[in-house]
Design a protein around this motif. Structure first.
Motif, short mmCIF file in Angstrom:
data_model
loop_
_atom_site.label_atom_id
_atom_site.label_comp_id
_atom_site.label_asym_id
_atom_site.label_seq_id
_atom_site.Cartn_x
_atom_site.Cartn_y
_atom_site.Cartn_z
N LEU A 1 51.36 41.01 35.05
CA LEU A 1 51.48 41.73 36.06
C LEU A 1 52.43 43.41 36.28
CD1 LEU A 1 49.40 42.78 38.24
CD2 LEU A 1 51.16 41.06 39.43
N ASN B 1 52.53 46.64 38.19
CA ASN B 1 53.00 46.46 39.15
C ASN B 1 52.56 45.74 40.00
OD1 ASN B 1 52.50 50.56 38.29
ND2 ASN B 1 54.00 49.02 38.27
N ASP B 2 52.99 45.53 41.50
CA ASP B 2 52.41 44.03 42.00
C ASP B 2 52.56 44.96 43.69
OD1 ASP B 2 51.56 42.37 43.32
OD2 ASP B 2 53.74 40.53 42.53
N ASN B 3 51.94 44.98 43.98
CA ASN B 3 51.47 45.94 45.28
C ASN B 3 53.16 46.46 45.93
OD1 ASN B 3 50.94 45.67 48.27
ND2 ASN B 3 51.60 43.64 48.74
N GLY C 1 57.76 44.56 38.46
CA GLY C 1 56.63 45.33 38.58
C GLY C 1 56.96 45.29 40.80
N LYS C 2 57.65 45.04 41.20
CA LYS C 2 57.56 44.75 42.87
C LYS C 2 58.52 46.15 42.92
CE LYS C 2 55.98 39.97 43.82
NZ LYS C 2 56.50 38.83 42.97
N THR D 1 48.69 48.60 41.76
CA THR D 1 49.03 46.48 41.66
C THR D 1 48.16 47.47 40.40
OG1 THR D 1 48.78 45.79 43.83
CG2 THR D 1 48.39 44.42 41.17
N LYS D 2 48.41 47.25 39.14
CA LYS D 2 48.01 47.54 38.08
C LYS D 2 47.94 46.12 36.93
CE LYS D 2 46.35 49.26 34.53
NZ LYS D 2 45.03 49.62 34.78
N GLN D 3 47.36 45.12 36.31
CA GLN D 3 47.63 44.25 35.69
C GLN D 3 47.14 44.79 33.94
OE1 GLN D 3 47.27 40.60 36.59
NE2 GLN D 3 47.76 40.89 34.17
#
Lengths: 509, 306
Positions: A20, A22-24, A214-215, A13-15
């Motif tokens: 956001l 990258n999300d999980n 991002g997912k 994950t990268k905010q």
């Protein structure tokens, strides 16, 4: 291909401020496979590979390399553990030589003894001919990519990350690249292949991971999917392709004769005796690999630079060779430059202020040197509504819009000036598929209404989808225009490579 | 013959402060930073070196003080432009004005004092030889240091990895960042070196050339040093050559009256500056050469967005 796993990503994950990125994100890359990472611009692909390459640090999540925890804090650590990367916008230095560039990208120990010999050996071994003493600036884009690949291989990587490697290549160069990649895979190396070109991925990759917003939205075997189904997974909705009707072109609206222009950049191409004409209702495409004179041609047509000697540019029969941009606009020439922020729009000005920049004359947004704020607001609202620009309001700065939305705004601003001639350079570059498709529709519509459109693009799919005739620019020279129905990708590709480039390869061999 | 030797000695003494300042700025610009504060760093170096020499009686301490003071000024510039991303041109101009003012303030108590002669190389017999003795074996120590410094910088850029990294950062800081080099850190190093060199150049003025303190004694030499970097097309050897050319013009102007050439002294005094302008115009005409040698990221702020 073995079934052993090389790299496992779990829960990355990268905010960034406001997004956001990258999300999980979780997936794994096996040893000896070419794994595709698919997604639209802004889907988080670049952020993800920067995490693997140690440029970015994830806020959460872990990686395992060969079963061992892996968390590089800088690229040199990632390289030391066997991760190599070939960048989309090459990380090369134009004023330095090939050998110096390679030395910069590898560890000091590797760079020590006999680097030149090893560069030559490695490039021979993989059929990627290189001259270590040439300046990068004097090399074509395809050869620059070889430099990056050789630099990568010198470090004997287990995983090679390739970011959009084919977007800058001619079709023939793409074939050569694919052979190299397959060879690397057969040696047991893994490749993480980032692209949004679906046919390529179907031909090349064993597995694909698709990112959206991002997912991870899907993992699949590309060969079992169709290009259409991959595209729909990528954009999350069904895709409408541009509809083209055959139309008969009318009178010549733009004519360019003997256009020559010297490039002040010693690494750039000079324009040499370019001749073409664009008729009413026609979309005339100019294909070519970046850096072959497209920017100079654009500057010459906008009127930012006047051309040399015998050059002659005519708009609806009127000579405009020595007219500046504003005079050309007054006469009905409109422009969509390649660079959105800084050339197409002023980043820190609001949307309504940005309408005044180009539409002042044709939409009467000023009167005796004073800005008509009301008219500018009205015009900006019209652009936003008619062209479906997603924005919180016309008071917002141009830079606050996403690439696709800003591009729709710029296209709308130019089209609503009912141009006689529209010059567009890379109008869908870095724009998501939905917006690209609607921009294509808009261009086709205004061509039907009688505008002559010149479309400069590196994207062959785009050119074949909407142009009537195509010519190729290579090394500052324009090939003979041909009707699209008489053309094949292979034919265009040969022209894109250009004669000079072939002789360069011979000289090196 | 004595006049000839005197002219050559004069040229080398006029050129040395320019060599120091220009070679320092050259390294800074190669890293992609434009520090227009050379004049300010020089004058601060001049007063610090002079004041410390007077107070301690030691030339060595004075020289060290000028190096530290120049580097401190450059550090200030670095904090403003590299860490706080201030505009380099504006900050450089401010640094010069700040340096000139601060030097005048510190210098108030030192006007009219003198440090005495700076030690020179003296090898028995050899330094007494005619012509080559005084010219090659009898100069002050700092002059030799300036030449060594130029050779060292040439070696640094061509033979060391750090030199290659600095050139790469000046050429394309985004690419350098992507492959993992700390752009800002290297630029700080280059700036500190540049500041130390400018300080040293200033100290040469106040300790060797005219060993007294006069307000504004750098008299535009910092600007000439900046022009020399462009004149040299960012090549250290040519910067050395350029500095001696400008030194030559300066001395020519002093001696021309002696030769009975009847030109207004004001016009002669203009010569080095006029020559700077003419040379800059000539150099800028050849865009190809400028592109091949000029650092492409010059004066652009670097901010790592990811």
């Amino acid at each position: 291909m073995t079934n052993e796993t090389l790299l496992t990503l779990s829960g990355l994950t990268k905010q960034f401020p406001g997004v956001l990125a990258n999300d999980n994100v979780s997936f794994e890359i096996k040893k000896g496979e070419i794994h595709a990472l698919l997604g639209e611009n802004g889907a988080g692909k670049s952020t993800l590979v920067k995490i693997i390459y140690g440029v970015n640090k994830p806020d959460a999540g872990t990686m395992l390399l060969n079963g061992i925890p892996f968390s590089p804090t800088k690229p040199s650590e990632a390289r030391a553990q066997g991760i190599g990367m070939v960048f989309q916008h090459f990380s090369l230095f134009e004023a330095l030589t090939v050998a110096e560039n390679i030395e910069l990208g590898i560890s000091p120990e590797l760079a020590k003894n006999g680097l030149r010999e090893r560069i030559i050996d490695m490039s021979k071994q993989y059929g990627l001919e290189l001259d270590p003493d040439r300046l990068i600036g004097s090399l074509s884009v395809g050869v620059r990519q070889r430099v990056e690949i050789v630099r990568c291989l010198l470090q004997d990587p287990q995983l090679i990350i390739m970011d959009e490697p084919t977007s800058v290549l001619t079709p023939q160069e793409v074939d050569v690249l694919f052979q190299t990649l397959q060879r690397l895979r057969n040696e047991g190396r893994s490749i993480l292949y980032i692209s949004h070109k679906l046919e390529e991925i179907r031909a090349l990759c064993e597995h694909a991971t698709i990112l959206r917003g991002g997912k991870v939205v899907a993992t699949c075997t590309p060969a079992e999917e169709s290009a259409k189904s991959l595209a729909e997974m990528m954009i999350g909705s069904s895709l409408t392709l541009p509809q083209r009707e055959t139309n008969t072109p009318g009178d010549v609206r733009l004519s360019v004769e003997h256009l020559s222009l010297k490039n002040e950049d010693p690494f750039g191409a000079d324009l040499q005796d370019i001749n073409f004409e664009v008729k009413s209702g026609e979309i005339f495409g100019i294909a070519g690999v970046a850096g072959n004179g497209q920017n100079k041609l654009m500057e010459a047509l906008i009127g930012e630079r006047f051309c040399d000697g015998a050059s002659k540019i005519q708009l609806d029969g009127k000579e405009i060779t020595r007219s500046g941009p504003n005079d050309r606009r007054k006469l009905g020439m409109c422009f969509i430059p390649e660079e959105r922020l800084g050339h197409g729009a002023v980043p820190d000005m609001s949307l309504w202020e940005n309408t005044i920049v180009t539409a002042r004359e044709r939409r009467q947004l000023s009167n005796k040197g004073f800005i008509n704020i009301g008219a500018a607001h009205e015009f900006a609202e019209q652009v936003v509504n008619d062209f479906d620009v997603r924005t919180a309001g016309i008071e917002h700065a141009a830079r606050s819009l996403s690439g696709g939305n800003l591009q729709k705004f710029i296209v709308g601003r130019e089209l609503l000036q009912s141009p006689a001639v529209l010059i567009a350079s890379q109008p869908t570059w870095g724009v998501d598929a939905g917006a690209a498709s609607s921009i294509h529709q808009m261009l086709l519509k205004i061509a039907r209404e009688g505008t002559a459109i010149l479309l400069i693009s590196q994207d062959l799919d785009e050119l074949f989808a909407i142009s009537d005739r195509i010519a190729v620019i290579a090394n500052g020279k324009l090939s003979k225009p041909e009707n699209v129905k008489d053309l094949t990708i292979e034919k265009i590709g040969l022209d894109m490579g250009g004669q000079s480039q072939e002789s360069e390869i011979h000289a090196e061999a | 013959m004595d006049l000839f030797v005197n002219i050559l000695l004069g040229i080398s003494i006029a050129a040395t402060p320019l060599v120091f300042a220009a070679i320092g700025e050259l390294v800074v610009e190669k890293s992609g930073v434009l520090n227009l504060g050379v004049e300010g760093m020089m004058i601060i170096g001049a007063i610090s070196g002079f004041a410390v020499t007077i107070e301690t009686g030691s030339f060595i301490l004075g020289i060290l003080a000028s190096i530290v003071a120049g580097a401190l000024m450059a550090f200030l510039f670095g904090v403003l432009t590299q860490s706080l991303l201030a505009n380099q041109v504006a900050t450089g101009l401010a640094l010069t004005m700040f340096g000139l003012g601060l030097a005048a303030l510190i210098g108030q108590d030192y006007s009219g004092k003198s440090t005495g002669d700076f030690p020179k190389l003296d090898i028995p017999f050899i330094s007494d030889l005619p012509i080559v003795g005084p010219l090659i074996f009898g100069q002050d120590y700092l002059l030799y240091l300036s030449i060594i410094l130029v050779v060292a910088v040439i070696w640094f850029f061509n033979k060391t990895r750090a030199g290659l990294i600095i050139r790469a950062i000046g050429e394309n800081h985004d690419a350098a960042h992507t492959i993992g080099y700390p752009v800002v850190l290297y630029r700080y190093y280059a700036l500190l070196f540049g500041g130390a060199c400018a300080g040293l150049g200033g100290a040469y003025l106040s300790l060797v050339q005219t060993p007294i303190w006069v307000e504004n004694m750098t008299a535009g030499r910092g600007w000439i040093a900046l022009a020399l970097v462009v004149f040299a097309a960012w090549r250290p050897g040519r910067a050395l050559l350029g500095a001696y050319l400008f030194g030559g013009i300066t001395i020519l102007q002093l001696h021309s009256q002696g030769f009975g050439i009847n030109i207004e002294p004001q016009i002669l005094a203009m010569l080095p500056y006029l020559a700077t302008i003419v040379v800059l115009v000539l150099i800028s005409r050849d865009k190809t050469k400028v592109r091949l040698n000029a650092p492409a990221s010059l004066a652009k702020s670097f901010y790592a967005s990811t």
